[in-house]
Every structure is written in structure tokens, then in C-alpha cells.
Write a protein that holds these residues in place. Structure first.
Motif, PDB file in Angstrom:
ATOM      1  N   ASP A 132     -46.768  15.733  29.964  1.00 51.86           N
ATOM      2  CA  ASP A 132     -48.056  16.175  29.418  1.00 51.86           C
ATOM      3  C   ASP A 132     -48.060  17.692  29.250  1.00 51.86           C
ATOM      4  O   ASP A 132     -47.690  18.424  30.182  1.00 51.86           O
ATOM      5  CB  ASP A 132     -49.200  15.775  30.359  1.00 51.86           C
ATOM      6  CG  ASP A 132     -49.363  14.262  30.458  1.00 51.86           C
ATOM      7  OD1 ASP A 132     -48.710  13.540  29.671  1.00 51.86           O
ATOM      8  OD2 ASP A 132     -50.138  13.794  31.323  1.00 51.86           O
ATOM      9  N   ASP A 133     -48.473  18.164  28.103  1.00 51.45           N
ATOM     10  CA  ASP A 133     -48.549  19.591  27.773  1.00 51.45           C
ATOM     11  C   ASP A 133     -47.235  20.326  28.023  1.00 51.45           C
ATOM     12  O   ASP A 133     -47.221  21.533  28.235  1.00 51.45           O
ATOM     13  CB  ASP A 133     -49.651  20.295  28.607  1.00 51.45           C
ATOM     14  CG  ASP A 133     -50.986  19.579  28.509  1.00 51.45           C
ATOM     15  OD1 ASP A 133     -51.343  19.196  27.374  1.00 51.45           O
ATOM     16  OD2 ASP A 133     -51.640  19.372  29.552  1.00 51.45           O
ATOM     17  N   ARG A 158     -46.551  15.009  34.950  1.00 49.68           N
ATOM     18  CA  ARG A 158     -47.393  13.883  34.558  1.00 49.68           C
ATOM     19  C   ARG A 158     -47.090  13.438  33.155  1.00 49.68           C
ATOM     20  O   ARG A 158     -46.779  14.235  32.272  1.00 49.68           O
ATOM     21  CB  ARG A 158     -48.865  14.284  34.664  1.00 49.68           C
ATOM     22  CG  ARG A 158     -49.316  14.363  36.102  1.00 49.68           C
ATOM     23  CD  ARG A 158     -50.716  14.894  36.232  1.00 49.68           C
ATOM     24  NE  ARG A 158     -51.074  14.948  37.634  1.00 49.68           N
ATOM     25  CZ  ARG A 158     -51.545  13.911  38.329  1.00 49.68           C
ATOM     26  NH1 ARG A 158     -51.746  12.749  37.739  1.00 49.68           N
ATOM     27  NH2 ARG A 158     -51.816  14.028  39.608  1.00 49.68           N
ATOM     28  N   MET A 159     -47.155  12.137  32.975  1.00 48.61           N
ATOM     29  CA  MET A 159     -47.023  11.569  31.637  1.00 48.61           C
ATOM     30  C   MET A 159     -48.219  10.660  31.431  1.00 48.61           C
ATOM     31  O   MET A 159     -48.379   9.699  32.180  1.00 48.61           O
ATOM     32  CB  MET A 159     -45.722  10.764  31.505  1.00 48.61           C
ATOM     33  CG  MET A 159     -44.492  11.641  31.300  1.00 48.61           C
ATOM     34  SD  MET A 159     -42.974  10.652  31.217  1.00 48.61           S
ATOM     35  CE  MET A 159     -43.148   9.874  29.625  1.00 48.61           C
ATOM     36  N   GLY A 160     -49.054  11.001  30.459  1.00 49.30           N
ATOM     37  CA  GLY A 160     -50.277  10.227  30.246  1.00 49.30           C
ATOM     38  C   GLY A 160     -51.117  10.228  31.517  1.00 49.30           C
ATOM     39  O   GLY A 160     -51.762   9.241  31.837  1.00 49.30           O
ATOM     40  N   ILE A 205     -45.158   6.176  27.835  1.00 56.40           N
ATOM     41  CA  ILE A 205     -46.472   6.169  28.485  1.00 56.40           C
ATOM     42  C   ILE A 205     -47.085   4.770  28.390  1.00 56.40           C
ATOM     43  O   ILE A 205     -47.648   4.261  29.367  1.00 56.40           O
ATOM     44  CB  ILE A 205     -47.395   7.245  27.851  1.00 56.40           C
ATOM     45  CG1 ILE A 205     -46.888   8.640  28.246  1.00 56.40           C
ATOM     46  CG2 ILE A 205     -48.846   7.046  28.278  1.00 56.40           C
ATOM     47  CD1 ILE A 205     -47.608   9.788  27.591  1.00 56.40           C
ATOM     48  N   ARG A 252     -42.257   9.612  23.762  1.00 57.90           N
ATOM     49  CA  ARG A 252     -43.256   9.909  24.786  1.00 57.90           C
ATOM     50  C   ARG A 252     -44.352   8.837  24.792  1.00 57.90           C
ATOM     51  O   ARG A 252     -44.676   8.257  25.836  1.00 57.90           O
ATOM     52  CB  ARG A 252     -43.864  11.298  24.529  1.00 57.90           C
ATOM     53  CG  ARG A 252     -44.855  11.720  25.574  1.00 57.90           C
ATOM     54  CD  ARG A 252     -45.347  13.146  25.320  1.00 57.90           C
ATOM     55  NE  ARG A 252     -46.799  13.203  25.403  1.00 57.90           N
ATOM     56  CZ  ARG A 252     -47.463  13.324  26.539  1.00 57.90           C
ATOM     57  NH1 ARG A 252     -46.809  13.408  27.679  1.00 57.90           N
ATOM     58  NH2 ARG A 252     -48.777  13.360  26.549  1.00 57.90           N
TER      59      ARG A 252
END
Lengths: 308, 317
Positions: free
Chosen positions: A74-75, A122-124, A279, A275
């Protein structure tokens, strides 16, 4: 900002700039890249935006570890884990060059200690641990340090109750660590099994190349196996096979699509969709067993009750 | 007997003895003294040669065409051997043989690479180079042994897994990975013996035992010396150098804690006295099985996993 303004930034002489304008092939390598798939010249900004995928033919070029991890989390935010130190050159191996010297060279060239990077982030919104191979470090070969990386990543995943994603890019075992490299096959197998025993998802993203001892251990043991388009994945090297059978190899042999066709991977996913795909899979595996809203069942008819 | 390059001086002496015997048969010259003197010389030379074999010479011995292979050990050490065939998915692969039998009275599951001993059997067993179906059969048999609580004995002797288009198409890498995984998962005693050539992934697929034994002149390596030389020296001619560097001998591997013990071979190698080799290995396997007897399955599994998880991490500097 276009490629002209970028060229200005390089502050080179006017003459060089003119040469650059008429003959883009002669500008420094870092501005234009030739696609190994179709031969088109691609401007570096465009290539970067497309995550090193050729906009003309879709060829997936290798991606640095930093970009790879940045693209997944994430980001683009992730934290690297410092890996335990392992003995360098345990066999005091020497071919035409000392292995310890080769290690020193690769370390100063890459700024990395060995061929694996472990990170979490973090992913999703979900906590995830990832271990990513660095192909630039001695072909991503697996010795004790890489084995240690997989073990550390697996232990961290268990500790954090998080899924594990491993992204190999490796020619196989590191010959200069001899039998100790071979043992990493068993070692990494136990490590990823610990994640699986906790029913935490173990996803392998097979990138170019995944062969030899790496493919024949943890890389082929994922709950979910995703491959990048065109990635070479297999056990024996193409040259070895060719010299054994003494005939030309079939078109597309050992490519990701070939493995998909032969039932060896779950899916081949273009880089731009990786990605989101991961997720989605992680959330499907995470929410298992959670109670849903009650839905009224259709009223049984005498017919269906009889059938049982 | 097939004579290896470094054995030529020994073979010459043996030839002389043979000649003398022939002479004495013809006439009535008493040559007993001369023969026994020569025989002592042969023994001395054989002993001194085999006491300090170089890694490359050991590679030759490990691959000696007359060296006993898995089926030879099985036919001598295992009673009522009942071969079991097939992976239940694609085919039967004779490069890996396996089945139930009795070792010194107790039921065991034996699984091993078989190289073959003449042209016909070598072809039948594909020179001991297994395809995915071979590893999948091994996995099936290990799971069966686990189910019936029967100890497993693996005999490792392969140049490597078969490098071919069909093997790749059917998932050679996955088959090996699963075989390793199963070896590390079973809750029964697992004894692995490297009897000849332990070639890379194709070997470790069957070799992650609670106890790993290795015959004195066997080799076990991440890659063949030839393969290593052609990559790192860019010439297979340097195989000798690669063999030195790879540390592939039983003695080296014992020092590195990769194997548990070295099983002595008869003087001049297993091929010179097969009967003695069988007896020695039988005792070594018996003692290994005894050590693991009575240990609970879960403990056996946990210890095996811990042992391989630590490999390379500790004890080195």
C-alpha cells in the motif's frame, strides 16, 4: 516534463545534445532502453511508469527489489527486516576467482549483503510479509544467506499472523556453497511449511527466472502459484536439456504460459494487475469461515425432501 | 573388472599374479612364495591408494559401473521384497524403485534410485535419473509407510533428476519439492543412505532422513563436478578442481554435519567385496533403526524438521 527537458537536465554539451536528438541510440543507456522482446526503444520514464513492461509488446523486463516491493505494498510503503548474519564462504571456495572476492564485488556493486530482501507492510490494509530475490546479486542464487532470509520471513509471518509472499528470481543453488546450498532446499521447505501449518496463506510469485534448486523447493510449494508473463520457470536449464536430448526445445518451453497450460501454476498475471490480484486472493483466504448474513432458504417442496 | 585410471598400477600387479598362477598350472614351478609376496604388495597398494583417494577419484569410485546399486542391496538385505509400482497419475518410473519388505524381521518401506548394471537394465531404469512420476511414486510410498507406521529406508544413487522436455512438462521441480516436503513430514523413522552418487535436487528429494548415512567412497553434491566446472571454469576439463572445491566426499560432509555417519567400505571399494559391504551396511542400518525405535512419531518428525531447519545456520564460521 518530457524527454527533452530531461535531456536538458543532464547538462551535457550542445553537441552531445544534438547527437542525442538525431540518434537516440547513442544517448546514455539510462535514458532509452531497448526492449529485449521486440527491439523497440523505450524512454526510461515510460518504462518506469509501466513497471518495466514494454508498451509495444508487453514483454516483462526484470524489476529491482525496491520497485517490486514498492509496487506491491500500500502506497509503496514497506519496512525492510534486518537478516541474521550468516557465515561467508563457509567452504573457502575458489574457482578462477575466490568466492569471498566475488561476494565482496557483488556487495559493493549492489549495496546488498546477499540475494534476498525481506520486508513487511500492508497490502489492501492487511499485514503481509514478503521475501523478494535480487537477481542482480549472483543470479539470485540460493546459499545459506538466502535460506536464512526465507526462514526469517516465514518466522516473521507466523509471529505476525500474516500471509507470506515469496518472489523468487533465481538461477538455483549457489554452487560456491556446495552441499550447504543443497541443504537450503530442505531448510526452506520446513520454513514455508511452518506458515502453512498455521493456515496462513503462502503465495509464490514466480518471476523470471525461477529454476534449479529454488524451483524444486519452496518456490513450487505455494498455496497459490502466480507467474509473471514470459517468466522462465523450470528445474533443468534449457541448455542442459538440449544437450541431453540433442534436439531443439519446443516454442515457449518453460515459459510461464507453458506452465499454466501444463497445470503447474494457478495463473499468469500481468504486472499491472498483480497487486490487485494478490489483495483479492488474500482477502478471500482471510475472510474464510466468517459468518455471513442469514439468507432465507427456499421452502422445501415434497419432491426435494424425498430426494435427500 | 572395470579398472579406473588410478587403479592401473594395482591392476598390473594383479595381472602379474594371474600370469604366475597360469605358469604354475602349466609346469610344476613352485611360485607360492612369489604369489603371496605379490598379493601382499597388491593389498598394500590397494589400501594406501584407497586411504587417500582424492575427491575426483572418489567420484569415479562412486560411479563405478560394478558398484552395488539399490537393487543389489535390496535383494540381499530385504526379505519378501514386494515392489510397488506407479504414481497413480501418469506412469511407472523404474529410475526409482520402491516397495515393502522385511529388514531383519521388521517391515520396512524401501525406496531407492536404481542405475542398472548392464545396457538393458540401464535403459530400463533410465540410468537412475528419475522423472516426476518417480518422485511422485516415492511420495506415495512414503505416505503409505506413514499410514501403516512402517519405517522408511531410502537408498540414494543418482546423477540427478532427468533433464528432459517431458520431465519439465510434467513438473519436475514440483515433484522434487513435494518429495522433500513429504520426507520431512512423515511420522515414522526415516533412514537415508547415500550409496553411490548423491546428485543434487534429484538426490535430496529422498535424502532428508532422521539419520543420513553415507558410504565411505560415495559422493553427495549440489552439482556434478563436471557441471560445476563448465559453469565456473567454463570448461568441463576442470572437473577435478571442482570436485576438490565442492567438498562432496563423505568425510567432508561428516565434518560439515550434513551426514550422521560414514559407513566403511571394504578395502578397495564396495565393488571389490560386495558381500562385506552388504553386511556392514546391514549393521549400520540396524543400529540407526534401533536408535530411533520407540521414539514417538511426532517427535521423530519434529527432530527431523529441526535438524534440517538448522542446516547451514549453526556450527560454521
Amino acid at each position: 516534463m518530457n524527454w527533452l527537458t530531461n535531456l536538458n537536465e543532464t547538462r551535457r554539451s550542445l553537441k552531445e545534445r544534438l547527437v542525442g536528438l538525431v540518434a537516440p541510440k547513442e544517448v546514455p543507456d539510462n535514458l532509452w532502453h531497448k526492449c529485449p522482446g521486440c527491439g523497440h526503444m523505450i524512454f526510461h520514464r515510460d518504462l518506469e511508469k509501466a513497471l518495466n513492461v514494454c508498451q509495444h509488446c508487453g514483454h516483462h523486463m526484470r524489476l529491482s527489489v525496491k520497485k517490486r516491493l514498492g509496487m506491491l505494498f500500500d502506497d509503496g510503503q514497506f519496512q525492510r527486516i534486518e537478516l541474521p548474519k550468516v557465515p561467508d564462504d563457509p567452504l573457502k571456495f575458489k574457482d578462477q576467482k575466490r568466492y569471498s572476492d566475488r561476494l565482496k564485488d557483488t556487495r559493493s556493486k549492489t549495496g546488498e549483503v546477499d540475494a534476498i530482501v525481506v520486508a513487511h507492510g500492508r497490502m489492501g490494509g492487511m499485514n503481509v510479509v514478503a521475501a523478494c530475490f535480487n537477481f542482480d546479486f549472483q543470479g539470485g542464487s540460493m546459499g545459506i544467506a538466502v535460506g536464512e532470509g526465507i526462514v526469517a520471513a516465514a518466522e516473521l509471518a507466523v509471529l505476525q499472523d500474516a500471509p507470506l509472499i515469496v518472489i523468487p528470481a533465481s538461477g538455483g543453488a549457489r554452487m560456491q556453497e556446495g552441499i550447504l546450498s543443497l541443504m537450503q532446499m530442505a531448510r526452506t521447505t520446513v520454513a514455508v511449511d511452518k506458515v502453512k501449518e498455521k493456515r496462513l496463506p503462502y503465495i509464490v510469485l514466480l518471476t523470471d527466472p525461477t529454476t534449479g534448486g529454488v524451483s524444486a523447493s519452496f518456490a513450487m510449494l505455494g498455496d497459490i502459484a502466480i507467474a509473471e508473463p514470459g517468466a522462465v520457470i523450470g528445474f533443468a536449464g534449457a541448455r542442459v536439456i538440449e544437450s541431453t536430448i540433442r534436439e531443439k526445445l519446443p516454442e515457449g518451453f518453460q515459459k510461464a504460459e507453458y506452465l499454466l497450460e501444463h497445470g503447474m501454476v494457478d495463473m499468469v498475471v500481468p504486472r499491472r494487475d498483480l497487486r490487485a490480484t494478490m489483495i483479492r486472493i488474500l482477502s478471500l483466504l482471510k475472510n474464510r469461515g466468517a459468518a455471513g448474513d442469514l439468507v432465507a432458504l427456499p421452502i422445501d417442496t415434497p419432491d426435494s425432501a424425498d430426494q435427500d | 573388472m572395470h579398472i579406473l585410471e588410478f587403479e592401473k598400477p594395482i591392476a598390473e600387479l594383479e595381472g602379474k599374479i594371474e600370469e604366475l598362477r597360469h605358469l604354475s598350472d602349466a609346469g610344476d614351478v613352485n611360485i607360492a612364495d612369489e604369489v603371496s609376496k605379490l598379493q601382499a604388495k597388491v593389498d598394500k597398494l590397494l589400501r594406501s591408494t584407497y586411504a587417500k583417494l582424492t575427491p575426483w577419484q572418489k567420484t569415479q569410485v562412486a560411479r563405478h559401473p560394478e558398484r552395488p546399486h539399490a537393487l543389489a542391496y535390496i535383494s540381499t538385505l530385504i526379505e519378501d521384497f514386494t515392489p510397488l509400482a506407479g504414481d497413480r497419475a501418469f506412469a511407472e518410473d523404474q529410475a526409482i524403485i520402491g516397495g515393502l519388505g522385511r529388514f531383519r524381521g521388521r517391515s520396512v518401506m524401501v525406496i531407492g534410485h536404481e542405475k542398472g548394471h548392464d545396457t538393458e537394465s540401464r535403459l530400463k531404469h533410465n540410468f537412475g535419473m528419475a522423472k516426476p512420476e518417480g518422485y511422485r511414486k516415492a511420495r506415495r510410498l512414503m505416505e503409505m509407510a506413514d499410514h501403516f507406521q512402517v519405517p522408511i529406508l531410502t537408498l540414494v544413487d543418482t546423477a540427478g533428476a532427468y533433464p528432459g522436455v517431458d520431465a519439465e512438462a510434467r513438473g519436475q521441480a514440483e515433484a522434487i519439492a513435494r518429495s522433500i516436503e513429504t520426507c520431512l513430514d512423515v511420522r515414522v523413522p526415516l533412514i537415508s543412505v547415500i550409496i553411490g552418487e548423491g546428485g543434487s535436487g534429484g538426490a535430496i528429494a529422498l535424502a532428508t532422513g532422521n539419520t543420513v548415512l553415507m558410504l565411505e567412497h560415495a559422493i553427495y553434491s549440489v552439482i556434478s563436478p563436471e557441471g560445476c566446472a563448465s559453469i565456473l571454469w567454463r570448461s568441463a576439463e576442470n572437473a577435478k578442481d571442482a570436485a576438490e572445491q565442492l567438498r562432496l566426499t563423505a568425510q567432508d560432509l561428516h565434518k560439515l554435519n550434513i551426514i550422521d555417519s560414514v559407513v566403511p567400505e571394504p578395502m578397495g571399494g564396495a565393488h571389490r567385496n560386495t558381500d562385506l559391504m552388504m553386511q556392514t551396511l546391514s549393521m549400520a542400518v540396524e543400529s540407526a533403526l534401533r536408535d530411533l525405535g520407540g521414539v514417538e512419531g511426532g517427535v521423530l518428525r519434529a527432530r527431523r524438521r529441526e535438524k534440517f531447519l538448522e542446516m547451514g545456520r549453526a556450527g560454521l564460521s
